[in-house]
Design an enzyme around this catalytic site. Structure first.
Site, PDB file in Angstrom:
ATOM      1  N   ARG A  26       0.844  -1.187   0.000  1.00 29.11           N
ATOM      2  CA  ARG A  26       0.000   0.000   0.000  1.00 29.11           C
ATOM      3  C   ARG A  26       0.871   1.225   0.000  1.00 29.11           C
ATOM      4  O   ARG A  26       1.922   1.251   0.642  1.00 29.11           O
ATOM      5  CB  ARG A  26      -0.878   0.034   1.258  1.00 29.11           C
ATOM      6  CG  ARG A  26      -1.911  -1.044   1.267  1.00 29.11           C
ATOM      7  CD  ARG A  26      -2.761  -1.009   2.529  1.00 29.11           C
ATOM      8  NE  ARG A  26      -3.410  -2.312   2.673  1.00 29.11           N
ATOM      9  CZ  ARG A  26      -2.968  -3.285   3.439  1.00 29.11           C
ATOM     10  NH1 ARG A  26      -1.894  -3.092   4.177  1.00 29.11           N
ATOM     11  NH2 ARG A  26      -3.592  -4.444   3.481  1.00 29.11           N
ATOM     12  N   SER A  65       7.632  -5.637   6.071  1.00 29.52           N
ATOM     13  CA  SER A  65       7.219  -6.696   7.006  1.00 29.52           C
ATOM     14  C   SER A  65       8.041  -7.978   6.899  1.00 29.52           C
ATOM     15  O   SER A  65       7.487  -9.067   6.729  1.00 29.52           O
ATOM     16  CB  SER A  65       5.752  -7.030   6.786  1.00 29.52           C
ATOM     17  OG  SER A  65       5.025  -5.869   6.502  1.00 29.52           O
ATOM     18  N   ASP A  83       5.958  -3.857  10.170  1.00 33.14           N
ATOM     19  CA  ASP A  83       4.507  -3.595  10.228  1.00 33.14           C
ATOM     20  C   ASP A  83       3.945  -3.692  11.650  1.00 33.14           C
ATOM     21  O   ASP A  83       3.001  -2.982  12.012  1.00 33.14           O
ATOM     22  CB  ASP A  83       3.712  -4.502   9.273  1.00 33.14           C
ATOM     23  CG  ASP A  83       4.007  -5.975   9.457  1.00 33.14           C
ATOM     24  OD1 ASP A  83       4.948  -6.319  10.204  1.00 33.14           O
ATOM     25  OD2 ASP A  83       3.290  -6.791   8.856  1.00 33.14           O
TER      26      ASP A  83
END
Ligand code: ADP
Ligand code: MG
Length: 489
Positions: free
Chosen positions: A107, A176, A229
């Site tokens: 994103r 992540s 994350d």
């Protein structure tokens, strides 16, 4: 003559029909459900996690947490320093970007922060799915793809966003995967996990890789913070609620970060931060213990995975693997008993064909004749004409695998709560909030309900009332932007 042929063909067809009906009857009668249940019970007993066992698992994890904080390489748990020692205060201000590279999507996000009074003034994001070939291709291609998407997102920035004159745009990069952080804005990749495997990136500074790709795109932007994350989720959660102490991801993969006292980190040799705190990225996915209920199915899954022997806890609890465990159990049972007909459905033999979202669709089917289950079995596995009994049985298998995962995840959260001493009631009845994000937790209600129930059970009613689980939707992106903001110059 011609009439006779037609007549004969019709007769053959009719006889075939009758025979088929008899065969189908015989076949479904041929399932010895008593024996099937016996086999199921045996697998179930290996997956069982009574509360005492969960407490032992949490203690084992806590021990590993101590070991990982004591020295690098001291434990399976890396307990990585995040260099985030300042949590958001609410006073953050300006335009910031974030980029969140997860397991399946990434994103890009921009947010205008309005300081103490304003909060998040506006934000926009875009989600891009990562083409699978880039997950196992070259570093250059992956980062080019990301930088290109980021660049076109920046180009769509409206007039309403305020970039201070003469100032470079800044980005918080949520990445992540396990990274050995060298500073807040640099870190080398320790290893890929989930579906990624690009050998040449391992050991490289991922911020440098991204920066080079941004330069190739002609994008003028500074990476101010590199965050995991889990850290982003924690920080995003803290911005909303001052009592957030941990961030947990239950998505494609699983991991957690929490706020540790800097004085409890023996491997931290630099000057103690002013706040006295440091966010630790546990990398809990790599937790391993003989206490974990690892079955033959998990062993086979692990053996055939991209990272055998690693991320064992993650393989038991995260979204990438749960559907695959269910498939393996169903395959084994259908090889022994004709639960799906006389032959083993060929599709059932193909790895990862049953994904966790389909599994949760099956598990959540509340129609009286389980027609969602029938539909998913047909669409996903090419299994037609299932009896209600078979459908019910498939639901039971999903329940067993999901329950084991949820209870294990609860034990992990309990370990954190114990480590920070919030497992007993304080005089001032201090709240402890855990921010959780990830598609598995968000969409798989049977899983998240079981996790919350188990955590209450572990804490006991009284303490449980002071612990709050909060779903932090997309907190990690905002969190990365907030960290960039609070460390911006
Ligand atoms: P990522 O982990 O890639 O950052 P998410 O947090 O959105 O992304 O998690 C996506 C994962 O969540 C999927 O890979 C899947 O395992 C799981 N998931 C998504 N939707 C569902 C669903 N409806 N039921 C169960 N699991 C789901
Ligand atoms: Mg994610």
């Amino acid at each position: 003559m011609e009439k006779r042929v037609v007549y004969t063909a019709a007769t053959i067809a009719a006889v075939a029909c009758v025979v088929a009906v008899i065969v189908i009857r015989k076949r479904s009668k041929g399932i010895k459900w008593g024996k099937v249940k016996e086999m199921f019970k045996e697998i179930e007993s290996k997956c069982a996690l009574p509360i005492e066992r969960l407490k032992q698992i949490a203690s084992a994890m806590e021990t590993e947490m101590h070991a990982g904080l004591a020295s690098d390489g001291g434990s399976k748990l890396k307990m990585l320093l995040s260099y985030v020692d300042r949590l958001p205060t609410g006073g953050e201000e300006g335009l910031f970007y974030a980029l969140d590279l997860g397991g399946t999507n990434f994103r890009v996000l921009r947010v205008q922060l309005g300081g103490k009074e304003g909060g998040v003034v506006r934000q926009e994001y875009q989600e891009v799915s990562i083409p699978p070939h880039l997950m196992v291709g070259s570093s250059h291609d992956l980062f080019d793809f990301i930088a290109e998407a980021l660049s076109s997102f920046v180009a769509s920035e409206g007039e309403e966003y305020k970039v201070p004159e003469g100032k470079q745009r800044e980005l918080g990069f949520t990445f992540s995967f396990p990274v050995k952080q060298l500073s807040l804005s640099s870190g080398t990749l320790i290893k890929w996990t989930k579906g990624f495997c690009i050998e040449e990136t391992v050991g490289e500074d991922v911020v440098a890789e991204l920066t080079k790709a941004m330069e190739r795109q002609g994008l003028d932007m500074k990476v101010t913070a590199l965050v995991n994350d889990t850290v982003g989720t924690l920080v995003g959660g803290r911005y909303e609620d001052g009592d957030v102490m941990a961030g947990v991801i239950l998505g494609t993969g699983s991991n957690a970060a929490y706020v540790e006292r800097a004085s409890s980190i023996p491997k931290w040799h630099d000057e103690l931060p002013k706040s006295g705190e440091m966010v630790i990225n546990m990398e809990w996915g790599n937790f391993k213990s003989p206490l974990l209920p690892v079955t033959e199915f998990d062993e086979a899954l692990d053996f055939e995975s991209l990272n055998p022997g690693e991320q064992i806890y993650e393989k038991l609890i995260s979204g990438m693997y749960l559907g695959e465990v269910v498939r393996r159990v169903l395959l084994k049972i259908s090889e022994e008993f004709p639960i799906f007909g006389d032959i083993v459905p060929p599709k059932l033999e193909s790895p990862f064909i049953l994904r966790t979202p389909q599994m949760s669709g099956i598990h959540h089917d509340s129609s009286p004749d389980l027609k969602v289950v029938a539909k998913k079995l047909k669409e996903t596995l090419g299994i037609h004409n299932t009896s209600i009994k078979t459908r019910k049985f498939v639901v039971d298998v999903c329940d067993m695998v999901a329950k084991r995962a949820a209870r294990l995840a609860a034990a992990g959260i309990y370990a954190i709560i114990k480590k920070i001493g919030r497992d007993t009631l304080s005089d001032d009845k201090q709240r402890t909030v855990i921010a959780i994000d990830g598609g598995l937790f968000e969409h798989y209600t049977a899983f998240s309900d079981c996790l919350e129930r188990t955590l209450r059970e572990l804490l006991g009613e009284e303490v449980a009332n002071s612990v709050v689980i909060k779903h932090a939707n997309d907190g990690s992106g905002i969190g990365a932007a907030l960290i960039a903001a609070s460390h911006s110059n």
